[in-house]
Design an enzyme around this catalytic site. Sequence first.
Site, mmCIF file in Angstrom:
data_model
loop_
_atom_site.group_PDB
_atom_site.id
_atom_site.type_symbol
_atom_site.label_atom_id
_atom_site.label_comp_id
_atom_site.label_asym_id
_atom_site.label_seq_id
_atom_site.Cartn_x
_atom_site.Cartn_y
_atom_site.Cartn_z
ATOM 1 N N GLU A 54 -48.116 1.637 -96.479
ATOM 2 C CA GLU A 54 -48.412 1.429 -95.052
ATOM 3 C C GLU A 54 -49.168 0.123 -94.796
ATOM 4 O O GLU A 54 -50.299 0.140 -94.301
ATOM 5 C CB GLU A 54 -49.200 2.617 -94.496
ATOM 6 C CG GLU A 54 -48.409 3.901 -94.452
ATOM 7 C CD GLU A 54 -49.155 5.050 -93.797
ATOM 8 O OE1 GLU A 54 -50.398 4.979 -93.691
ATOM 9 O OE2 GLU A 54 -48.498 6.029 -93.386
ATOM 10 N N GLU B 186 -43.082 10.365 -95.960
ATOM 11 C CA GLU B 186 -44.165 11.355 -95.897
ATOM 12 C C GLU B 186 -44.023 12.191 -94.634
ATOM 13 O O GLU B 186 -43.548 11.698 -93.610
ATOM 14 C CB GLU B 186 -45.529 10.667 -95.807
ATOM 15 C CG GLU B 186 -45.941 9.837 -96.992
ATOM 16 C CD GLU B 186 -47.291 9.153 -96.744
ATOM 17 O OE1 GLU B 186 -48.063 9.631 -95.894
ATOM 18 O OE2 GLU B 186 -47.551 8.133 -97.388
HETATM 19 C C1 GLA Z 1 -50.602 8.253 -94.461
HETATM 20 C C2 GLA Z 1 -50.826 7.740 -95.868
HETATM 21 C C3 GLA Z 1 -51.076 8.828 -96.872
HETATM 22 C C4 GLA Z 1 -51.925 9.934 -96.311
HETATM 23 C C5 GLA Z 1 -51.275 10.472 -95.073
HETATM 24 C C6 GLA Z 1 -52.012 11.660 -94.501
HETATM 25 O O1 GLA Z 1 -49.301 8.333 -94.090
HETATM 26 O O2 GLA Z 1 -49.787 6.929 -96.332
HETATM 27 O O3 GLA Z 1 -51.686 8.235 -97.988
HETATM 28 O O4 GLA Z 1 -53.176 9.422 -96.015
HETATM 29 O O5 GLA Z 1 -51.231 9.457 -94.108
HETATM 30 O O6 GLA Z 1 -51.436 12.137 -93.322
#
Ligand code: GLA
Length: 679
Positions: A153, A308
């Site tokens: 991210e 995710e």
């Molecule tokens: C983000 C991060 C993860 C985690 C999630 C939790 O997407 O990439 O490492 O922190 O949020 O929702």
Amino acid sequence: MSVPKLCQQFIYGGDYNPEQWLDRPDILEQDIVLLKKAHINTVTLGVFSWSVLEPQEGVFRFEWLHKIIDRLYQNGIRVILATPSGSRPRWLAEKYPEVLRVREDRVRYLYGERHNHCYTSPVYREKVAVINRKLAENFKDHPAVMMWHISNEYRDECHCPLCQQAFRKWLKNRYQNIDELNHAWWTTFWSHTYQSFDQIESPSSIGEKGLHGLTLDWKRFVTAQTTDFMCHEIRVLREAGVQQPTVVNFMNDYTGLDYYKLAEHVDYVSWDSYPTWHHKSDVLTAFDTGMQHDLMRSMKQKPFLLMESSPSSPNWQNISKVKKPGMLMNAALHAVAHGSDSVQFFQIRQSRGGFEKFHSAVIDHYGGEDTRIFKEVTETGVVLETLAEIKGSQVNAAAAVIYDMESRWAMESAKGPRNEGLFYHEAALKSYQALRKNGLNVDVINMEQSLEKYRIIAAPMLYMFRAGIEEKLRGFVQQGGILVMTYWSGIVNETDLCHIGGTPHGLTDVLGLRSEEIDGLCKGETNHFLPLGKNGLFMKDRYECSHLCDLVHLDGAKPLMTYAENFYKGYPALTVNNYGSGLAYYVCADAEMDFYLDLYRNIIAEQNIPPVMDSIPEGIEISSRTIKNTEYVFVQNFTEEPICIRLPNEAEILFGCYDGAIQGYSSVIYRKKTQLPQK
Ligand code: GLA
Ligand code: ZN
């Protein structure tokens, strides 16, 4: 370099952090057993492993990761391996303070959190190169490793002296000489003329915030610098012999970067989806999330990955709501319906301490398989296995919504016409939702993409015209396309200078009008659209509008609806113009959702555009994927109650229970022979 094909199953798994459990071999053993039970075939490893992989500068520990990857492989589980640059070790910040970010008010951060390193710092780049090279040398030939996850991210910005220098260099490259820059930014305003590039500072609350050209170029620079950093990471891997495809993970409606630019340099786009299910209408949340899925797919015009999602509640939203029964699978299939070739969760095993100890997980603190979430994860895994034939298929969209980040940056940093909120995202979502509710698949594209394959283009609030969009739209309408443009479009050029000679710039003849004034409405203030005589459209008698009302001067366009109130009562509110073989509609104000629903229903019927499915009841979302001449239609109920629906006679049900209705929070997937032209 040839990129190996992913295998034929959907990728199913999620972020796994075994480095938190190295002193508990029993738990690591148990994880493998549970992963297999859940039908998980892939895990993402190493996202936050740097301090375990390199506990001290130049001291490396890879044995544990070898063991884990070997064991996963022996058990049929593949790995998406991450570079660990998303969070750096303490020693690095201590020894090299230049890696720490500086805020816009010029204060340097202390060590802490994650994503807070400078992308320009040569030291940070070098240290990332070292660890990435080591990872590559260790695992590039490991048969379990199917893909490389580049950082995590990418986000935010740094205003340190190194970044200022890089910004000036970037500007010099863009403008060549300072006079060009002064003109582009209109610096004579408030007497801000620069004499040299060395005088330029990034926007700051203790300095310059009023030059919108500067703000816009800074945002472009941040994207360019982040992209350059990502390319640096990838280059190191490739030079060390990595052959597998690369992927980067994006966030929901994130406005800090222009993701399109990053997407060009990776093999797959992915995103992390955390909708606020059950907070408000899940139907609306599904459309909002669907628009993000479609944006991710449209970037590369090919399947994306859901990197995710939370098995139940995330822990960082204001209120943590658990997913109701069925929601987990529905959300997973929703991503697949919109073109994802994976379903992945954050997190596989719930961490015991730290920030995310209350974030849901496939395996929670209790640690057993007899939990509601584990059972739903398992069911979803089984279902995805039965749907393998859909993997790799495309989404054929007859319509596209233009949603452009550079235009948004410029529009939202400008002063006026409504500093209390322009509601850009909401406006785009209304067009998107109306097209989808009327049964069309929708792409969400930026101004650089080709318009050729679409029948309808929605252009809500296209404030900045760039990348020759006016010429592309003209050609599109000329050739028979249907353009629906709204208020606040074609106002500025690529450097944020207002167009002179009438707006929407370069399209006034295509639209048959020019915008003359725009009225900002106060919070709660409304106006209405009324139909004008027998206009050929089957619209209701009255629609509400708010926020912004454009007062247009007609020059050939036919008014279809007019405003009901204020001194501009009777002025056009919706117009249409014949141009070439197509039609150009102009929506003058921020009209309510029903207006868009009815407008697009009319257009789709009149143009004979075949919907994926007819007569879609409220609460149901339809989306389809196509491979050769087979179309897979996903019919999803995002409410708690069963919804009656008539599936077409030729529907061959592949998945789900259908007895004239679809149960609450569940889906039906059917196959049919496609009527869409083959690409
Ligand atoms: C983000 C991060 C993860 C985690 C999630 C939790 O997407 O990439 O490492 O922190 O949020 O929702
Ligand atoms: Zn910096």
